[in-house]
Design an enzyme around this catalytic site. Structure first.
Site, PDB file in Angstrom:
ATOM      1  CB  CYS A  33      38.107  30.968 -44.317  1.00  0.00           C
ATOM      2  SG  CYS A  33      38.517  29.490 -43.359  1.00  0.00           S
ATOM      3  CB  CYS A  46      39.791  28.670 -47.018  1.00  0.00           C
ATOM      4  SG  CYS A  46      38.331  27.668 -46.679  1.00  0.00           S
ATOM      5  CG  HIS A  69      34.669  26.919 -44.984  1.00  0.00           C
ATOM      6  ND1 HIS A  69      35.656  27.645 -44.342  1.00  0.00           N
ATOM      7  CD2 HIS A  69      33.506  27.264 -44.396  1.00  0.00           C
ATOM      8  CE1 HIS A  69      35.100  28.402 -43.420  1.00  0.00           C
ATOM      9  NE2 HIS A  69      33.796  28.186 -43.429  1.00  0.00           N
ATOM     10  CG  HIS A 122      40.297  24.312 -35.988  1.00  0.00           C
ATOM     11  ND1 HIS A 122      39.307  25.233 -36.265  1.00  0.00           N
ATOM     12  CD2 HIS A 122      40.777  24.644 -34.753  1.00  0.00           C
ATOM     13  CE1 HIS A 122      39.205  26.081 -35.266  1.00  0.00           C
ATOM     14  NE2 HIS A 122      40.077  25.745 -34.325  1.00  0.00           N
TER      15      HIS A 122
HETATM   16  P1  5GP Z   1      40.142  27.953 -32.045  1.00  0.00           P
HETATM   17  O1  5GP Z   1      40.351  29.053 -31.051  1.00  0.00           O
HETATM   18  O2  5GP Z   1      39.228  28.398 -33.161  1.00  0.00           O
HETATM   19  O3  5GP Z   1      39.756  26.631 -31.465  1.00  0.00           O
HETATM   20  O4  5GP Z   1      41.574  27.676 -32.662  1.00  0.00           O
HETATM   21  C1  5GP Z   1      42.117  28.407 -33.702  1.00  0.00           C
HETATM   22  C2  5GP Z   1      43.594  28.179 -33.658  1.00  0.00           C
HETATM   23  O5  5GP Z   1      44.137  28.583 -34.897  1.00  0.00           O
HETATM   24  C3  5GP Z   1      44.325  28.964 -32.566  1.00  0.00           C
HETATM   25  O6  5GP Z   1      44.993  28.078 -31.701  1.00  0.00           O
HETATM   26  C4  5GP Z   1      45.287  29.866 -33.344  1.00  0.00           C
HETATM   27  O7  5GP Z   1      46.532  29.994 -32.714  1.00  0.00           O
HETATM   28  C5  5GP Z   1      45.398  29.158 -34.674  1.00  0.00           C
HETATM   29  N1  5GP Z   1      45.648  30.051 -35.796  1.00  0.00           N
HETATM   30  C6  5GP Z   1      44.989  31.202 -36.098  1.00  0.00           C
HETATM   31  N2  5GP Z   1      45.478  31.756 -37.221  1.00  0.00           N
HETATM   32  C7  5GP Z   1      46.458  30.916 -37.659  1.00  0.00           C
HETATM   33  C8  5GP Z   1      47.340  30.933 -38.779  1.00  0.00           C
HETATM   34  O8  5GP Z   1      47.316  31.833 -39.615  1.00  0.00           O
HETATM   35  N3  5GP Z   1      48.219  29.900 -38.882  1.00  0.00           N
HETATM   36  C9  5GP Z   1      48.271  28.875 -37.980  1.00  0.00           C
HETATM   37  N4  5GP Z   1      49.167  27.919 -38.181  1.00  0.00           N
HETATM   38  N5  5GP Z   1      47.456  28.825 -36.909  1.00  0.00           N
HETATM   39  C10 5GP Z   1      46.566  29.835 -36.753  1.00  0.00           C
HETATM   40 ZN    ZN Z   2      37.716  27.795 -44.475  1.00  0.00          ZN
END
Ligand code: 5GP
Ligand code: ZN
Length: 113
Positions: free
Chosen positions: A4, A7, A46, A99
């Site tokens: 994750c 995490c 988590h 998130h």
């Molecule tokens: P979801 O698509 O699940 O709503 O949003 C996940 C978000 O996490 C995306 O906007 C993506 O850019 C961000 N994200 C994914 N991996 C990482 C990471 O390693 N670091 C950061 N800061 N953001 C991440």
């Molecule tokens: Zn997690």
């Protein structure tokens, strides 16, 4: 939780631009901004997604929203901002750790695409 990325960020195994943290909540900038201001606020524990919020863990969600309000003030998002959480496949959730995206600095359409 293994495998994750959020995490890993909480455990400092992965770097992030951290805006705020306390014992339960962390806020950091999204890797791929879709607005002039784009950060994420998470629970350090988590929780898979909004679909998994229940009486046992909802306290941290209230705290997340307190942090969002504080950071919006600090970052001077005075004209408005949007809070988004994607839960599940159809919503486009890519990271399966609850998130909240906080987006600001531009106009957002409603309804969203
Ligand atoms: P979801 O698509 O699940 O709503 O949003 C996940 C978000 O996490 C995306 O906007 C993506 O850019 C961000 N994200 C994914 N991996 C990482 C990471 O390693 N670091 C950061 N800061 N953001 C991440
Ligand atoms: Zn997690």
């Amino acid at each position: 939780m293994e495998d994750c990325v959020f995490c890993d960020i909480v455990n400092r195994e992965l770097k992030a631009k951290v805006l705020y943290e306390n014992e339960r909540v962390m806020a950091f900038y999204d890797l791929v901004s879709v607005a002039p201001v784009h950060f994420l606020v998470i629970s350090k524990t988590h929780i898979v997604a909004a679909k998994a919020i229940d009486k046992e863990n909802s306290g941290v969600v209230a705290e997340i929203f307190e942090v969002i309000a504080e950071l919006a003030k600090k970052l001077e998002l005075v004209d408005g901002f949007r809070v988004v959480t994607n839960s599940g496949k159809l919503a486009g959730q890519t990271v399966k750790h609850l998130h909240f995206h906080v987006l600001g600095g531009r106009v957002f359409e409603w309804p969203p695409g």
